[in-house]
Design a protein around this motif. Structure first.
Motif, PDB file in Angstrom:
ATOM      1  N   PHE A  19      -2.762   0.590   4.746  1.00  0.00           N
ATOM      2  CA  PHE A  19      -2.291   1.145   3.366  1.00  0.00           C
ATOM      3  C   PHE A  19      -3.237   1.314   2.144  1.00  0.00           C
ATOM      4  O   PHE A  19      -3.172   2.460   1.614  1.00  0.00           O
ATOM      5  CB  PHE A  19      -1.089   0.505   2.501  1.00  0.00           C
ATOM      6  CG  PHE A  19       0.243   0.694   4.102  1.00  0.00           C
ATOM      7  CD1 PHE A  19       0.833   2.097   3.780  1.00  0.00           C
ATOM      8  CD2 PHE A  19       0.760  -0.193   4.513  1.00  0.00           C
ATOM      9  CE1 PHE A  19       1.801   1.959   4.800  1.00  0.00           C
ATOM     10  CE2 PHE A  19       2.014  -0.156   5.184  1.00  0.00           C
ATOM     11  CZ  PHE A  19       2.277   1.063   5.461  1.00  0.00           C
ATOM     12  N   ALA A  23      -5.051   4.603   0.690  1.00  0.00           N
ATOM     13  CA  ALA A  23      -4.876   4.784  -0.643  1.00  0.00           C
ATOM     14  C   ALA A  23      -6.221   4.957  -1.275  1.00  0.00           C
ATOM     15  O   ALA A  23      -6.509   6.061  -2.240  1.00  0.00           O
ATOM     16  CB  ALA A  23      -4.157   3.491  -1.489  1.00  0.00           C
ATOM     17  N   LEU A  58      -0.307  10.436  -6.652  1.00  0.00           N
ATOM     18  CA  LEU A  58       0.963  10.091  -6.285  1.00  0.00           C
ATOM     19  C   LEU A  58       0.925   9.208  -4.841  1.00  0.00           C
ATOM     20  O   LEU A  58       1.546   8.342  -4.567  1.00  0.00           O
ATOM     21  CB  LEU A  58       2.032  11.116  -6.556  1.00  0.00           C
ATOM     22  CG  LEU A  58       2.402  11.493  -7.998  1.00  0.00           C
ATOM     23  CD1 LEU A  58       3.370  12.461  -7.874  1.00  0.00           C
ATOM     24  CD2 LEU A  58       2.839  10.230  -8.642  1.00  0.00           C
ATOM     25  N   VAL A  59       0.500  10.012  -3.961  1.00  0.00           N
ATOM     26  CA  VAL A  59       0.294   9.534  -2.563  1.00  0.00           C
ATOM     27  C   VAL A  59      -0.392   8.220  -2.541  1.00  0.00           C
ATOM     28  O   VAL A  59      -0.051   6.971  -1.968  1.00  0.00           O
ATOM     29  CB  VAL A  59      -0.264  10.366  -1.727  1.00  0.00           C
ATOM     30  CG1 VAL A  59      -0.573   9.809  -0.171  1.00  0.00           C
ATOM     31  CG2 VAL A  59       0.611  11.694  -1.402  1.00  0.00           C
ATOM     32  N   SER A  60      -1.651   8.044  -3.343  1.00  0.00           N
ATOM     33  CA  SER A  60      -2.218   7.035  -3.523  1.00  0.00           C
ATOM     34  C   SER A  60      -1.525   5.916  -4.090  1.00  0.00           C
ATOM     35  O   SER A  60      -1.442   4.588  -3.428  1.00  0.00           O
ATOM     36  CB  SER A  60      -3.570   7.250  -4.203  1.00  0.00           C
ATOM     37  OG  SER A  60      -4.483   6.007  -4.566  1.00  0.00           O
ATOM     38  N   LEU A  61      -0.763   6.195  -5.087  1.00  0.00           N
ATOM     39  CA  LEU A  61       0.032   4.932  -5.777  1.00  0.00           C
ATOM     40  C   LEU A  61       1.049   4.445  -4.803  1.00  0.00           C
ATOM     41  O   LEU A  61       1.474   3.504  -4.698  1.00  0.00           O
ATOM     42  CB  LEU A  61       0.640   5.681  -7.128  1.00  0.00           C
ATOM     43  CG  LEU A  61      -0.229   5.781  -8.353  1.00  0.00           C
ATOM     44  CD1 LEU A  61       0.345   6.290  -9.557  1.00  0.00           C
ATOM     45  CD2 LEU A  61      -0.900   4.397  -8.630  1.00  0.00           C
ATOM     46  N   CYS A  62       1.770   5.664  -4.063  1.00  0.00           N
ATOM     47  CA  CYS A  62       2.708   5.135  -3.279  1.00  0.00           C
ATOM     48  C   CYS A  62       2.187   4.413  -1.885  1.00  0.00           C
ATOM     49  O   CYS A  62       2.936   3.240  -1.469  1.00  0.00           O
ATOM     50  CB  CYS A  62       3.480   6.393  -2.789  1.00  0.00           C
ATOM     51  SG  CYS A  62       4.656   7.287  -3.772  1.00  0.00           S
ATOM     52  N   LEU A  63       1.074   4.711  -1.432  1.00  0.00           N
ATOM     53  CA  LEU A  63       0.350   3.779  -0.684  1.00  0.00           C
ATOM     54  C   LEU A  63       0.052   2.390  -0.981  1.00  0.00           C
ATOM     55  O   LEU A  63       0.330   1.450  -0.296  1.00  0.00           O
ATOM     56  CB  LEU A  63      -0.754   4.255   0.007  1.00  0.00           C
ATOM     57  CG  LEU A  63      -0.564   5.694   0.862  1.00  0.00           C
ATOM     58  CD1 LEU A  63      -1.900   6.324   1.194  1.00  0.00           C
ATOM     59  CD2 LEU A  63       0.250   5.416   1.949  1.00  0.00           C
ATOM     60  N   LEU A  65       1.988   0.754  -3.422  1.00  0.00           N
ATOM     61  CA  LEU A  65       3.240   0.296  -3.250  1.00  0.00           C
ATOM     62  C   LEU A  65       3.627  -0.227  -2.071  1.00  0.00           C
ATOM     63  O   LEU A  65       4.151  -1.505  -1.949  1.00  0.00           O
ATOM     64  CB  LEU A  65       4.053   1.118  -3.892  1.00  0.00           C
ATOM     65  CG  LEU A  65       5.796   0.616  -4.002  1.00  0.00           C
ATOM     66  CD1 LEU A  65       5.772  -0.234  -5.159  1.00  0.00           C
ATOM     67  CD2 LEU A  65       6.546   1.806  -4.212  1.00  0.00           C
ATOM     68  N   CYS A  66       3.177   0.777  -1.044  1.00  0.00           N
ATOM     69  CA  CYS A  66       3.593  -0.037   0.558  1.00  0.00           C
ATOM     70  C   CYS A  66       2.774  -1.291   0.705  1.00  0.00           C
ATOM     71  O   CYS A  66       3.139  -2.195   1.431  1.00  0.00           O
ATOM     72  CB  CYS A  66       3.329   1.186   1.365  1.00  0.00           C
ATOM     73  SG  CYS A  66       4.520   2.481   1.317  1.00  0.00           S
ATOM     74  N   LEU A  72       8.477  -2.847   2.481  1.00  0.00           N
ATOM     75  CA  LEU A  72       8.578  -1.252   2.648  1.00  0.00           C
ATOM     76  C   LEU A  72       7.764  -0.642   3.376  1.00  0.00           C
ATOM     77  O   LEU A  72       8.031   0.110   4.157  1.00  0.00           O
ATOM     78  CB  LEU A  72       8.583  -0.754   0.953  1.00  0.00           C
ATOM     79  CG  LEU A  72       8.332   0.668   0.593  1.00  0.00           C
ATOM     80  CD1 LEU A  72       9.918   1.111   0.923  1.00  0.00           C
ATOM     81  CD2 LEU A  72       8.116   0.925  -0.719  1.00  0.00           C
ATOM     82  N   GLY A  73       6.388  -1.151   3.434  1.00  0.00           N
ATOM     83  CA  GLY A  73       5.301  -0.702   4.200  1.00  0.00           C
ATOM     84  C   GLY A  73       5.618  -0.477   5.406  1.00  0.00           C
ATOM     85  O   GLY A  73       5.286   0.096   6.556  1.00  0.00           O
TER      86      GLY A  73
END
Length: 145
Positions: A19, A23, A58-63, A65-66, A72-73
């Motif tokens: 992840f 990210a 946003l995808v980087s931040l979600c990754l 977060l995972c 979650l991840g």
């Protein structure tokens, strides 16, 4: 057997470095897009540039977060079956949807009601269809005579 299960649970509960790597890749895409702003705007317009930049951030931040929330991840990676623990009481009426435990009684009752309504409507549609076919067949027989 218990040792293997404990190892699998420990592995499923650890955050995955993949992840962070993903990210970092999306962060580099965002930085590259920001540095080449003029060329991207000329090629696809300001809206395309804004979408590229926002989505990559946003995808980087979600990754990230995972990575920070391993549960979650690991659900995204498919470890949710290993992470979820069966009910202590051994109740069979509990349902799992996407790895999340749902209330059993009310949901089960609602689902059974929907199932009964669907069964009733299917029978009703089948009866109406048969009647229509019989009427059409009777009309065809009268038309040919």
């Amino acid at each position: 057997m218990s040792e293997i299960k404990d190892e699998v649970n420990a592995e499923a509960s650890k955050p995955k470095v993949v992840f962070l790597v993903a990210a970092a890749v999306f962060a580099l895409v965002a930085a590259f897009a920001y540095l080449n702003e003029e060329e991207i705007i000329e090629a696809s317009g300001a809206t395309g540039f804004a979408l590229l930049l926002m989505l990559s951030v946003l995808v980087s931040l979600c990754l990230v977060l995972c990575y920070r929330m391993p549960r979650l991840g690991n659900r995204l990676l498919g470890y949710d079956v290993v992470i979820t623990k069966p009910d202590e009481k051994g109740k069979a009426d509990m349902q799992y949807s996407g790895g999340f435990k749902m209330d059993g009684g009310a949901d089960l009752k609602r689902q059974n009601s929907r199932r009964k309504e669907a069964r009733y409507s299917r029978k009703k549609y089948a009866e109406v269809t048969r009647q229509m076919q019989e009427e059409k067949q009777a009309q065809d027989e009268q038309g040919t005579e």
